[in-house]
Design a protein around this motif. Structure first.
Motif, mmCIF file in Angstrom:
data_model
loop_
_atom_site.group_PDB
_atom_site.id
_atom_site.type_symbol
_atom_site.label_atom_id
_atom_site.label_comp_id
_atom_site.label_asym_id
_atom_site.label_seq_id
_atom_site.Cartn_x
_atom_site.Cartn_y
_atom_site.Cartn_z
ATOM 1 N N CYS A 123 -63.589 133.763 -29.537
ATOM 2 C CA CYS A 123 -62.621 134.369 -30.575
ATOM 3 C C CYS A 123 -63.920 134.568 -31.810
ATOM 4 O O CYS A 123 -64.895 133.797 -31.606
ATOM 5 C CB CYS A 123 -61.805 133.451 -31.132
ATOM 6 N N CYS A 126 -61.907 131.542 -34.780
ATOM 7 C CA CYS A 126 -61.739 130.076 -34.477
ATOM 8 C C CYS A 126 -62.665 129.583 -33.598
ATOM 9 O O CYS A 126 -63.389 130.195 -32.991
ATOM 10 C CB CYS A 126 -60.079 130.013 -34.215
ATOM 11 N N ARG A 128 -62.203 128.048 -30.535
ATOM 12 C CA ARG A 128 -61.667 127.738 -29.480
ATOM 13 C C ARG A 128 -63.028 127.754 -28.354
ATOM 14 O O ARG A 128 -63.737 128.704 -28.637
ATOM 15 C CB ARG A 128 -60.765 128.661 -28.911
ATOM 16 N N CYS A 145 -57.178 137.225 -30.482
ATOM 17 C CA CYS A 145 -57.148 135.907 -30.106
ATOM 18 C C CYS A 145 -55.572 135.282 -30.275
ATOM 19 O O CYS A 145 -55.039 135.497 -31.118
ATOM 20 C CB CYS A 145 -57.848 135.024 -31.107
ATOM 21 N N VAL A 147 -54.826 132.325 -30.101
ATOM 22 C CA VAL A 147 -54.870 130.870 -30.703
ATOM 23 C C VAL A 147 -54.682 130.881 -32.151
ATOM 24 O O VAL A 147 -54.097 129.744 -32.717
ATOM 25 C CB VAL A 147 -56.146 130.209 -30.089
ATOM 26 N N CYS A 148 -55.168 131.959 -32.935
ATOM 27 C CA CYS A 148 -55.231 131.712 -34.122
ATOM 28 C C CYS A 148 -54.424 132.738 -34.983
ATOM 29 O O CYS A 148 -54.615 133.142 -36.049
ATOM 30 C CB CYS A 148 -56.792 131.760 -34.927
HETATM 31 ZN ZN LIG Z 1 -59.133 132.512 -32.433
#
Ligand SMILES: [Zn+2]
Length: 251
Positions: A123, A126, A128, A145, A147-148
């Protein structure tokens, strides 16, 4: 043909490979790339600034690099390195500047990829961990991404490679130092291949190796720019030289 004497159970071998090793498998070096990429500078396609400025161009570039890497096969040099690792175990460490994953595909396990891995992504925002990713992003929309997504500005997915202007992981450098320093004096062999060996970090590694009284070897198509920088220089392709140098049978 010369052979490295690795029979002493205290001897440690560290090998640094560069673009020349991959070129033997048909991976074009940046300088040898054709077509579209001849008209783009390294700043456009291989820096964080260039990627954020035009991520679609960046992903077209790295998607083509993924196609090249997936189409290539490990060569006899990659295989010989995996074979000698099999014999030496923890007395062996491979450090590569290449991002194509060919060493692992040949069977190498103790590998430090100084410049990351083309077939992994991460990413832009972030932390990760990098994840395996061989997808091609040649069309919009570009991947974000997942995740964020709760951030005001979620990150984009980018290749997990080290771009110009980005630092090599400190942990990777520390692992290289630790491996070299753990060799008993006079029992370290440092071998660089497919690289001139005179540009950092390769030059820093060979300096450290020399400080530790290592035997230094260079296997490269072209002679080194600094004569005497390496104690032993073998001119040629690693695929042609490694099997005999390591005393491993090709095939
Ligand atoms: Zn991310």
């Amino acid at each position: 043909m010369q052979t490295l004497d690795l029979s002493d159970p205290q001897t440690r071998l560290i090998v640094l490979t560069g673009a020349g090793t991959s070129a033997e498998s048909g991976i074009p070096t940046y300088r040898a790339m054709n077509g579209l990429w001849r008209t783009h500078s390294i700043q456009e396609v291989a820096t964080a600034y260039g990627f954020l400025n035009d991520p679609a161009l960046g992903w077209r570039f790295y998607s083509e690099r993924r196609v090249d890497a997936l189409a290539a096969s490990p060569n006899a040099g990659h295989v010989a390195l995996a074979d000698i690792e099999e014999r030496l175990g923890d007395r062996f460490l491979l450090v590569t500047q290449n991002i194509d994953g060919l060493h692992q595909r040949a069977g190498s396990r103790r590998v430090i990829e100084l410049h990351g891995n083309l077939l992994h992504s991460r990413c832009t925002v972030c932390d990760r961990p990098p994840f395996a990713d061989d997808r091609l992003y040649q069309e919009l929309p570009l991947p974000l991404c997942e995740v964020c997504t709760d951030r005001a500005a979620p990150g984009m997915i980018r290749p997990a490679v080290v771009w110009f202007g980005e630092a090599i992981q400190g942990a990777d450098m520390a692992r290289v130092e630790k491996f070299m320093e753990s060799a008993p004096r006079g029992h370290l062999v440092f071998l660089a291949a497919g690289t001139s060996g005179v540009v950092t970090p390769a030059s820093a590694f060979v300096e450290d190796a020399k400080r530790l009284a290592a035997a230094t070897w260079l296997v490269n198509l072209e002679p080194p720019e600094n004569v005497g920088y390496f104690q032993n220089v073998l001119l040629g392709a690693s695929g042609a030289i490694f099997p005999a140098l390591f005393g491993v049978t090709p095939g």
